[in-house]
Design an enzyme around this catalytic site. Structure first.
Site, PDB file in Angstrom:
ATOM      1  N   LYS A 225     -21.668  -1.609  40.139  1.00  0.00           N
ATOM      2  CA  LYS A 225     -21.825  -2.007  41.546  1.00  0.00           C
ATOM      3  C   LYS A 225     -20.474  -2.340  42.168  1.00  0.00           C
ATOM      4  O   LYS A 225     -20.134  -1.864  43.256  1.00  0.00           O
ATOM      5  CB  LYS A 225     -22.743  -3.228  41.650  1.00  0.00           C
ATOM      6  CG  LYS A 225     -22.947  -3.710  43.087  1.00  0.00           C
ATOM      7  CD  LYS A 225     -23.223  -5.184  43.182  1.00  0.00           C
ATOM      8  CE  LYS A 225     -21.963  -5.995  43.034  1.00  0.00           C
ATOM      9  NZ  LYS A 225     -22.139  -7.426  43.380  1.00  0.00           N
ATOM     10  N   CYS A 295     -36.315 -10.293  53.454  1.00  0.00           N
ATOM     11  CA  CYS A 295     -36.947  -9.966  52.171  1.00  0.00           C
ATOM     12  C   CYS A 295     -36.337 -10.825  51.074  1.00  0.00           C
ATOM     13  O   CYS A 295     -35.664 -10.339  50.164  1.00  0.00           O
ATOM     14  CB  CYS A 295     -36.787  -8.471  51.872  1.00  0.00           C
ATOM     15  SG  CYS A 295     -37.937  -7.845  50.628  1.00  0.00           S
ATOM     16  N   CYS A 302     -42.705 -11.839  55.050  1.00  0.00           N
ATOM     17  CA  CYS A 302     -43.414 -10.614  55.412  1.00  0.00           C
ATOM     18  C   CYS A 302     -44.001 -10.685  56.818  1.00  0.00           C
ATOM     19  O   CYS A 302     -44.158  -9.659  57.486  1.00  0.00           O
ATOM     20  CB  CYS A 302     -44.529 -10.330  54.401  1.00  0.00           C
ATOM     21  SG  CYS A 302     -43.941 -10.081  52.708  1.00  0.00           S
ATOM     22  N   CYS A 305     -41.562  -9.259  59.240  1.00  0.00           N
ATOM     23  CA  CYS A 305     -40.964  -7.980  58.860  1.00  0.00           C
ATOM     24  C   CYS A 305     -41.686  -6.836  59.559  1.00  0.00           C
ATOM     25  O   CYS A 305     -42.917  -6.772  59.572  1.00  0.00           O
ATOM     26  CB  CYS A 305     -41.039  -7.787  57.351  1.00  0.00           C
ATOM     27  SG  CYS A 305     -40.336  -6.222  56.786  1.00  0.00           S
ATOM     28  N   CYS A 311     -45.264  -1.453  53.822  1.00  0.00           N
ATOM     29  CA  CYS A 311     -44.649  -1.871  52.562  1.00  0.00           C
ATOM     30  C   CYS A 311     -45.738  -2.150  51.531  1.00  0.00           C
ATOM     31  O   CYS A 311     -46.640  -2.957  51.777  1.00  0.00           O
ATOM     32  CB  CYS A 311     -43.797  -3.121  52.772  1.00  0.00           C
ATOM     33  SG  CYS A 311     -43.109  -3.795  51.235  1.00  0.00           S
TER      34      CYS A 311
END
Length: 378
Positions: A225, A295, A302, A305, A311
């Site tokens: 990463k 998130c 949620c 969102c 989702c």
């Protein structure tokens, strides 16, 4: 009930016509047979279907028994809904990923997450020589593992004031360097990594950081990463997707992977199989900020969102009711909630930390494109 989809197979009697229409038709056909040459039963059957069915969908005839016609089975046929459009996606791509991405861009349009102001792109000295700037990008990435962006940015300010160069890091004893980078996560281990990495850079790379992923991951404390992000920020080259704990978590929650992955490196390989290369640089920035604000690792928001209807993980681990205004979990920029930090690249010998993280504000309904990221000049 009137429907063109309920029809018998031979006489094809529609439900709307009833027995009256069937009797009338049989009478007409009987009169025609008296004046015309005999025809086969199959021809009569096809003629009946053509006259009664009209423009209705064709059905396959079912074998008839010797019993009464009333016991014949009906075949139900469904047409495609009017106005329904077929979603064009490449084979193997997640079905809703473009919609997910569009909504995440909209939720990130305000660019006010910690990563936007305190990420690795903001931690280097823009006035320093190019070689020093690249080293500071790498150091900030090494310090950011298992550490909030706010803490990393504050530590980088102290290091830059002290002199964040390869030479100064090597000249600073371990105890003093530890005081400079405290309280980043696993600071004792990172002191050792910084010293060993600086020694390798001075000996093998002329004091600069490697310009390849292979060279970067050979350094102590640098994982895939960090390597891909360093290539993007420091060398302005997109070599792969930088997958941290946020990208790993959200990709699995959104169903962007063929099967759940167990670590960020598995997630990176799975994403790179289908995600267009032009999105590799943007996806880290988008999902990291989205994970910091909406998130969340624990109790994701949620209810605010835009992807909650598509989702597959929506509302599965979030509060059952939307929190009241002013409560600790309300979407208020001044409210705070203890958040458990997820493991990122694994310093498994020390316990995880619990800190406070700012909760998101409701985002704007417009989604301007992400601006050009500040790059490090060569």
């Amino acid at each position: 009930m009137t429907s063109p989809y309920f029809m018998q197979s031979r006489s094809v009697v529609t439900r709307s016509g009833g027995q009256h229409a069937a009797s009338s038709l049989r009478s007409k056909l009987t009169n025609r047979r008296r004046n015309e040459e005999p025809v086969s039963s199959v021809a009569v059957e096809e003629e009946e279907e053509e006259k009664i069915g009209g423009s209705h969908p064709k059905t396959e005839t079912l074998p008839l028994s010797s019993h009464s016609r009333r016991k014949r089975q009906l075949k139900v046929e469904y047409d495609q809904e009017e106005g329904a459009t077929k979603v064009e996606t490449e084979q193997g791509d997640p079905p809703d990923w473009k919609k997910h991405l569009r909504y995440i861009r909209e939720m990130r349009s305000s660019r006010d997450a910690p990563v936007d102001n305190m990420g690795a792109e903001k931690c280097y000295d823009s006035e320093a020589p190019a070689r020093v700037r690249r080293f500071q990008v790498l150091v900030s990435l090494m310090l950011s593992s298992q550490t909030k962006d706010q803490v990393t940015a504050a530590v980088m300010q102290k290091l830059r004031a002290h002199g964040c160069t390869v030479e100064n890091v090597l000249a600073t004893d371990d105890e003093a360097l530890g005081r400079l980078i405290y309280p980043v996560g696993f600071w004792r281990t990172k002191v050792k990594y910084l010293k060993r990495t600086s020694a390798m850079l001075q000996k093998e790379f002329s004091g600069d950081i490697p310009d390849s992923v292979e060279g970067l991951v050979s350094l102590p404390g640098v994982g895939p990463k960090m390597a891909h992000l360093a290539m993007d920020i420091a060398w302005d080259q997109v070599s792969g997707i930088g997958v941290d704990t946020h990208v790993h978590r959200i990709s699995n929650r959104l169903g962007w992977l063929k099967k759940p992955t167990k670590n960020p490196e598995q997630t990176r390989k799975a994403l790179e199989e289908w995600l267009p290369r032009e999105l590799w640089s943007e996806i880290n920035w988008l999902l990291v900020g989205f994970g910091q604000q909406v998130c969340l690792p624990v109790s994701p928001l949620c209810s605010v969102c835009l992807n909650q209807l598509s989702c597959p993980s929506a509302h599965m681990i979030s509060p059952t009711k939307r929190p009241k205004a002013g409560s600790p979990r309300s979407p208020n920029p001044t409210a705070s909630l203890p958040i458990k930090t997820e493991p990122e690249h694994g310093f498994a010998d020390e316990p995880e930390r619990t800190k406070k993280e700012l909760l998101p504000t409701l985002v704007s309904s417009t989604a301007p494109r992400r601006g050009i990221k500040g790059k490090v000049n060569h």
